[in-house]
Design an enzyme around this catalytic site. Structure first.
Site, short mmCIF file in Angstrom:
data_model
loop_
_atom_site.label_atom_id
_atom_site.label_comp_id
_atom_site.label_asym_id
_atom_site.label_seq_id
_atom_site.Cartn_x
_atom_site.Cartn_y
_atom_site.Cartn_z
N ARG A 187 0.82 -1.23 0.00
CA ARG A 187 0.00 0.00 0.00
C ARG A 187 0.85 1.27 0.00
NH1 ARG A 187 -2.19 -3.54 -1.24
NH2 ARG A 187 -3.99 -4.62 -0.37
N SER A 235 -10.50 -0.35 3.88
CA SER A 235 -9.71 -0.56 5.10
C SER A 235 -9.09 0.76 5.55
CB SER A 235 -8.59 -1.57 4.83
OG SER A 235 -9.17 -2.82 4.57
N GLU A 313 -4.18 3.49 6.62
CA GLU A 313 -3.97 3.31 5.17
C GLU A 313 -4.59 4.51 4.45
OE1 GLU A 313 -4.96 -0.58 3.60
OE2 GLU A 313 -5.75 0.30 1.75
C1 LIG Z 1 -15.43 -0.23 -0.39
C2 LIG Z 1 -13.95 -0.07 -0.59
C3 LIG Z 1 -13.14 -1.18 -0.74
C4 LIG Z 1 -11.77 -1.03 -0.92
N1 LIG Z 1 -10.99 -2.15 -1.08
C5 LIG Z 1 -9.68 -2.01 -1.30
C6 LIG Z 1 -8.86 -3.17 -1.53
O1 LIG Z 1 -9.31 -4.30 -1.54
N2 LIG Z 1 -7.53 -2.99 -1.73
C7 LIG Z 1 -6.98 -1.74 -1.74
O2 LIG Z 1 -5.76 -1.64 -1.94
N3 LIG Z 1 -7.72 -0.63 -1.52
C8 LIG Z 1 -9.05 -0.74 -1.31
N4 LIG Z 1 -9.81 0.37 -1.10
C9 LIG Z 1 -9.17 1.70 -1.04
C10 LIG Z 1 -9.06 2.46 -2.37
O3 LIG Z 1 -10.11 2.07 -3.25
C11 LIG Z 1 -7.71 2.25 -3.02
O4 LIG Z 1 -6.65 2.73 -2.22
C12 LIG Z 1 -7.64 2.95 -4.39
O5 LIG Z 1 -6.46 2.57 -5.04
C13 LIG Z 1 -7.66 4.48 -4.26
O6 LIG Z 1 -7.86 5.01 -5.55
P1 LIG Z 1 -8.56 6.42 -5.74
O7 LIG Z 1 -8.55 6.74 -7.17
O8 LIG Z 1 -9.88 6.45 -5.08
O9 LIG Z 1 -7.52 7.34 -4.97
P2 LIG Z 1 -7.84 8.55 -4.00
O10 LIG Z 1 -8.52 8.05 -2.77
O11 LIG Z 1 -8.50 9.63 -4.75
O12 LIG Z 1 -6.35 8.99 -3.63
C14 LIG Z 1 -5.49 8.09 -2.93
C15 LIG Z 1 -4.08 8.66 -3.03
O13 LIG Z 1 -3.65 8.61 -4.38
C16 LIG Z 1 -3.34 9.92 -4.88
N5 LIG Z 1 -3.77 9.95 -6.28
C17 LIG Z 1 -4.96 9.57 -6.79
N6 LIG Z 1 -4.93 9.67 -8.13
C18 LIG Z 1 -3.70 10.12 -8.48
C19 LIG Z 1 -3.06 10.44 -9.70
N7 LIG Z 1 -3.67 10.31 -10.90
N8 LIG Z 1 -1.79 10.91 -9.65
C20 LIG Z 1 -1.14 11.07 -8.47
N9 LIG Z 1 -1.70 10.79 -7.28
C21 LIG Z 1 -2.96 10.31 -7.29
C22 LIG Z 1 -4.11 10.86 -3.98
O14 LIG Z 1 -3.51 12.15 -3.94
C23 LIG Z 1 -4.01 10.14 -2.64
O15 LIG Z 1 -2.76 10.37 -2.04
C24 LIG Z 1 -11.19 0.26 -0.93
C25 LIG Z 1 -12.02 1.40 -0.77
C26 LIG Z 1 -13.38 1.24 -0.62
C27 LIG Z 1 -14.25 2.46 -0.46
#
Ligand SMILES: Cc1cc2nc3c(=O)[nH]c(=O)nc-3n(C[C@H](O)[C@H](O)[C@H](O)COP(=O)(O)OP(=O)(O)OC[C@H]3O[C@@H](n4cnc5c(N)ncnc54)[C@H](O)[C@@H]3O)c2cc1C
Length: 325
Positions: A187, A235, A313
């Site tokens: 992560r 998480s 996380e």
């Molecule tokens: C119901 C649910 C289940 C989930 N299950 C999992 C799982 O099984 N495994 C897991 O690993 N995670 C899980 N997550 C967490 C999350 O979905 C992941 O961490 C996902 O990768 C975050 O992506 P995001 O686009 O929403 O990022 P955001 O939440 O928008 O951002 C996360 C980080 O990434 C940065 N970021 C986002 N996009 C970019 C970009 N284009 N360039 C540079 N930085 C960027 C942001 O600044 C921030 O620091 C879950 C979340 C939910 C709500």
């Protein structure tokens, strides 16, 4: 870095200069899955390279903290919001390109579940797990997201990234970085908050589309049965080292929270899910402060009971010391 003070007059000037691209005081809660938190002082939705060029100009003229939001599915924004520039990619940044028989490039705004399904439909295997992670490809790279025994680093080959830090030597240059340069581990990655991931290339294996789509169906069913819906960020805490996978006997973060008797615990309108103890549910009317206070209570209780400090996380934004602005 000494940041530009974004008082009302300055905001007005910036919005006027970058009219149609940059807006002031935009609520961020709708851009996160927690659906809590305050506004962004400045907000831009980038749909094309032309938009990006305007952002280079803005950040080289004004020193502003940057927050990139993907799907906001791993993000807690403070109740006072983010006192800088929030970037949200869309449009041409959400496209998929097949580069070779087994290499596929996704724009970083592409939804991860869509990327999983597209790969499966192309008879490529290796991204099925991603159907359960409701983020974007960019957010998944930054987080090295994973699940169901896999993670981004297993199939990622390279990304295109640009630094939005005017002090960085690569400022404004889109650079291709090999996966080995990203220090992807559980992560985490070495990408900075001023790095904007634009695209990611995945090297997959030839597969069987029917089989992959069946795996996807199973993963979706498993998620529905085992994880709560509603407003949460998945998480909240990472698993302590060595814990939380099928080969480990060490308890996961969720098990520790449950054993500490915290399932259902509540601060204000934030509650530890009774379905999955590593999830915090934000009920309607919840404040980011409620979530943060509950995170602190969990950390203290687990530390007292098991001498283990749970690390979040979830990424936090807007909680910095106001002296920095
Ligand atoms: C119901 C649910 C289940 C989930 N299950 C999992 C799982 O099984 N495994 C897991 O690993 N995670 C899980 N997550 C967490 C999350 O979905 C992941 O961490 C996902 O990768 C975050 O992506 P995001 O686009 O929403 O990022 P955001 O939440 O928008 O951002 C996360 C980080 O990434 C940065 N970021 C986002 N996009 C970019 C970009 N284009 N360039 C540079 N930085 C960027 C942001 O600044 C921030 O620091 C879950 C979340 C939910 C709500």
């Amino acid at each position: 870095m000494k940041y530009t003070h974004l008082h009302d007059e300055k905001l007005e000037k910036i919005c006027e200069t970058y009219q149609g691209l940059v807006r002031a005081n935009v609520p961020l809660a709708p851009f996160t899955t927690f659906k809590v938190g305050g506004p962004a002082k400045l907000f831009a939705e980038l749909a094309s390279q032309a938009d990006l060029i305007q952002i280079y100009d803005l950040v080289s003229t004004y020193q502003v903290p940057i927050l990139v939001i993907g799907n906001g599915s791993n993000l807690l924004v403070s109740d006072t919001g983010f006192r800088g520039l929030v970037l949200h990619l869309t449009g041409s940044f959400a496209e998929a390109k097949v580069l070779s028989e087994t290499t596929i490039e996704f724009g970083s705004a592409m939804s991860l579940p869509v990327a999983a399904r597209k790969s499966a439909q192309l008879s490529l295997t290796g991204l099925e797990w991603a159907v359960g992670v409701p983020g974007t490809v960019g957010g998944a790279v930054v987080m090295n997201a994973g699940g169901h025994g896999s993670q981004v680093s297993n199939t990622l080959s390279a990304i295109d990234v640009v630094s939005l830090n005017p002090l960085c030597k690569n400022f404004g240059n889109v650079v291709a970085q090999d996966v080995t340069e990203l220090a992807l581990s559980y992560r985490s990655s070495n990408l900075e908050s001023s790095d904007l991931v634009l695209a990611a290339r995945f090297k997959l294996e030839p597969g069987d589309s029917t089989k992959s789509l069946e795996t996807i169906r199973e993963i979706v069913a498993w998620r529905r049965a085992n994880q709560p819906g509603g407003q949460n960020c998945g998480s909240v805490f990472t698993n302590p080292q060595g814990a939380g996978n099928e080969f480990s006997e060490s308890p996961s973060a969720g098990e520790l929270i449950e054993r500490a008797g915290l399932k259902g615990a509540r601060v204000g309108r934030a509650q530890i899910s009774s379905k999955h103890a590593n999830f915090i549910q934000a009920d309607p009317g919840c404040l980011a402060g409620d979530v943060l206070a509950l995170i602190g209570e969990v950390q203290d209780a687990v530390k007292e009971r098991f001498s283990i400090w749970l690390e979040p996380e979830v990424k936090m934004a807007g909680f910095e010391d106001p002296k920095d602005y």
